[in-house]
Every structure is written in C-alpha cells, then in structure tokens.
Design a protein around this motif. Structure first.
Motif, PDB file in Angstrom:
ATOM      1  N   GLY A   1      -0.627   1.349   9.282  1.00 31.66           N
ATOM      2  CA  GLY A   1      -1.136   1.771  10.579  1.00 31.66           C
ATOM      3  C   GLY A   1      -0.135   2.641  11.307  1.00 31.66           C
TER       4      GLY A   1
ATOM      5  N   ARG B   1       1.571   4.055   3.808  1.00 34.65           N
ATOM      6  CA  ARG B   1       0.600   3.212   4.496  1.00 34.65           C
ATOM      7  C   ARG B   1       0.672   3.380   6.012  1.00 34.65           C
ATOM      8  NH1 ARG B   1      -1.285  -0.873   1.498  1.00 34.65           N
ATOM      9  NH2 ARG B   1      -0.390  -1.144  -0.558  1.00 34.65           N
TER      10      ARG B   1
ATOM     11  N   TRP C   1       0.981  -6.027   0.778  1.00 39.42           N
ATOM     12  CA  TRP C   1       0.469  -7.070   1.671  1.00 39.42           C
ATOM     13  C   TRP C   1       0.435  -6.635   3.124  1.00 39.42           C
ATOM     14  CZ3 TRP C   1       4.218  -7.869  -2.058  1.00 39.42           C
ATOM     15  CH2 TRP C   1       3.730  -8.463  -3.225  1.00 39.42           C
ATOM     16  N   ASN C   2       0.833  -5.418   3.406  1.00 44.37           N
ATOM     17  CA  ASN C   2       0.833  -4.893   4.760  1.00 44.37           C
ATOM     18  C   ASN C   2      -0.222  -3.800   4.849  1.00 44.37           C
ATOM     19  OD1 ASN C   2       1.421  -3.533   7.204  1.00 44.37           O
ATOM     20  ND2 ASN C   2       3.552  -4.154   7.079  1.00 44.37           N
ATOM     21  N   ASP C   3      -1.066  -3.864   5.887  1.00 44.01           N
ATOM     22  CA  ASP C   3      -2.125  -2.871   6.053  1.00 44.01           C
ATOM     23  C   ASP C   3      -1.620  -1.526   6.554  1.00 44.01           C
ATOM     24  OD1 ASP C   3      -4.068  -4.627   5.199  1.00 44.01           O
ATOM     25  OD2 ASP C   3      -4.470  -5.362   7.215  1.00 44.01           O
TER      26      ASP C   3
END
Length: 93
Positions: free
Chosen positions: A74, A35, A70-72
């Motif tokens: 980046g 991610r 739950w973490n986008d």
C-alpha cells in the motif's frame, strides 16, 4: 546547515548514489514488483534525504523487511522529521 549535518551529508550522498545506481542499472532488469508506493528504492532515497544516513538507512531497511508475501503493501510515505513522538499538542508529559 549545521556543521554536524555537513559532516554527515557525504555519507548520505554516497548511500543515495548507491540507491540511484540500483534504480538505473538493476531495477529495470526485474520490472515493477514493489508492493508499496512509492517503491522501496524511492522510499530509501527520500528517507536518506529527509533523515540522513543513519535514520534514513534504518527506515529503508525496515521498509525492505516489510516487503514480503504476508504484507499487502500500500501507500507508505517517509515519516516527517520528529515523527509522531515530537507532537507539541500532546498533553502527556
């Protein structure tokens, strides 16, 4: 390089070798799934090179723990040595 950092270097090198082995043999089997950019394994290698075995391992572990649904994700670069707490221009004591 100081004497203390020379003694710690073999541990960091061994850990980097383990991560490089993962990158070469295990990671290609699962395909790109990270991610974050750079990938968690690349982040770990950079953290170990920059901060040594103890702090680098802690940073890499924290990064892997943040890699969840739950973490986008980046862009997440390794913090510089000293981090934000070592700023000299901060007027606070």
């Amino acid at each position: 390089m100081s004497e203390a950092s020379q003694r710690r270097a073999p541990v960091a090198r061994a850990l980097r070798g383990a991560v490089r082995g993962y990158q070469k043999y295990v990671s290609p089997l699962s395909g790109p799934r990270c991610r974050f950019y750079p990938s968690c394994s690349s982040y770990a290698v950079t953290a170990l090179e920059t901060h040594g075995a103890v702090r680098g391992s802690a940073l890499a572990t924290w990064r892997v723990l943040r890699c969840n649904p739950w973490n986008d994700g980046g862009v997440d670069d390794v913090p510089p040595v000293g981090g934000a707490r070592a700023r000299r221009d901060d007027p606070r004591p």
